[in-house]
Design an enzyme around this catalytic site. Structure first.
Site, PDB file in Angstrom:
ATOM      1  N   GLU A  63      43.523-107.043 -36.699  1.00  0.00           N
ATOM      2  CA  GLU A  63      43.301-107.520 -38.063  1.00  0.00           C
ATOM      3  C   GLU A  63      44.611-108.048 -38.633  1.00  0.00           C
ATOM      4  OE1 GLU A  63      40.488-105.764 -41.083  1.00  0.00           O
ATOM      5  OE2 GLU A  63      42.421-105.151 -41.910  1.00  0.00           O
ATOM      6  N   ASP A  79      42.109-102.100 -35.752  1.00  0.00           N
ATOM      7  CA  ASP A  79      42.214-102.118 -37.210  1.00  0.00           C
ATOM      8  C   ASP A  79      43.455-101.299 -37.544  1.00  0.00           C
ATOM      9  OD1 ASP A  79      41.550-102.508 -39.920  1.00  0.00           O
ATOM     10  OD2 ASP A  79      40.533-100.572 -39.988  1.00  0.00           O
ATOM     11  N   ASP A 114      37.306 -97.214 -40.328  1.00  0.00           N
ATOM     12  CA  ASP A 114      38.359 -97.866 -39.531  1.00  0.00           C
ATOM     13  C   ASP A 114      37.855 -98.162 -38.115  1.00  0.00           C
ATOM     14  OD1 ASP A 114      40.785 -97.297 -41.458  1.00  0.00           O
ATOM     15  OD2 ASP A 114      39.715 -95.405 -41.207  1.00  0.00           O
TER      16      ASP A 114
END
Length: 196
Positions: free
Chosen positions: A80, A19, A153
């Site tokens: 991501e 992430d 996160d």
């Protein structure tokens, strides 16, 4: 931060989810395979101080992700996909961190996949509009954890890895079946047929 060294089980696929972020870059490593439950290998966050110059923050993210890759030995990296946000500085740093993760995958010959936030949310919770609390709850439930990984996160990185395991595996099997059919061969009926 201590990353446990581990050797992957070759009957399963190990995915490192990233992430991306300049201040906090979430990292989660999950493994799983057809017919086996998912297993959390490691989860954490690479942090960089805001008062450090931009280039050195990116270097810390690079070094941290390399350390994670070295210790956990993933088979693939899922990142991501970055979308434009209102804050250009935030999106630029996030995109740069994502690029570092992709570069590390390429350097080590690992497949890399980009998943949108809504893809990840839909895969883990059934809804592309799930909030962070719902994603964290489902990550904990799927992996049989007592609580979601913290901070968000880290949970998001684990969700990325899970998404890739669930969606990436199916996509690979479909691609293999199509390629086999194009070559005029019988389409495999089971996972064992693909291994032949």
């Amino acid at each position: 931060m201590s990353i446990p060294k581990s050797t992957p089980d070759r009957r399963v696929t190990r995915v490192m989810g990233v992430d991306p972020g300049l201040t906090r870059c979430g990292v989660g490593v999950v493994e799983g395979g057809l017919g086996s439950s998912l297993k959390l290998i490691a989860v954490g966050v690479i942090r960089t101080p805001a008062d450090l110059d931009h280039a050195h923050r990116l270097l810390r993210i690079h070094d941290g992700l390399e350390e994670w890759r070295d210790h956990t030995r993933p088979d693939a990296i899922a990142v991501e996909k970055v979308f434009a946000q209102h804050n250009r500085n935030t999106v630029a740093g996030t995109a740069q961190a994502a690029g570092i993760a992709m570069m590390i995958a390429a350097r080590h010959g690992l497949p890399v996949a980009l998943h949108t936030p809504s893809e990840v949310k839909a895969a883990i919770s059934g809804s592309g509009r799930a909030d962070k609390a719902q994603v964290g709850f489902m990550v904990a439930r799927v992996l049989r954890l007592s609580a979601p990984p913290k901070p968000a996160d880290a949970a998001d990185a684990v969700a990325l890895a899970i998404c890739h395991l669930w969606r990436g595996g199916a996509a690979r099997r479909i691609e293999a079946a199509v390629a086999t059919q194009r070559r005029g061969r019988r389409v495999p009926r089971s996972w064992k047929d693909l291994a032949r």
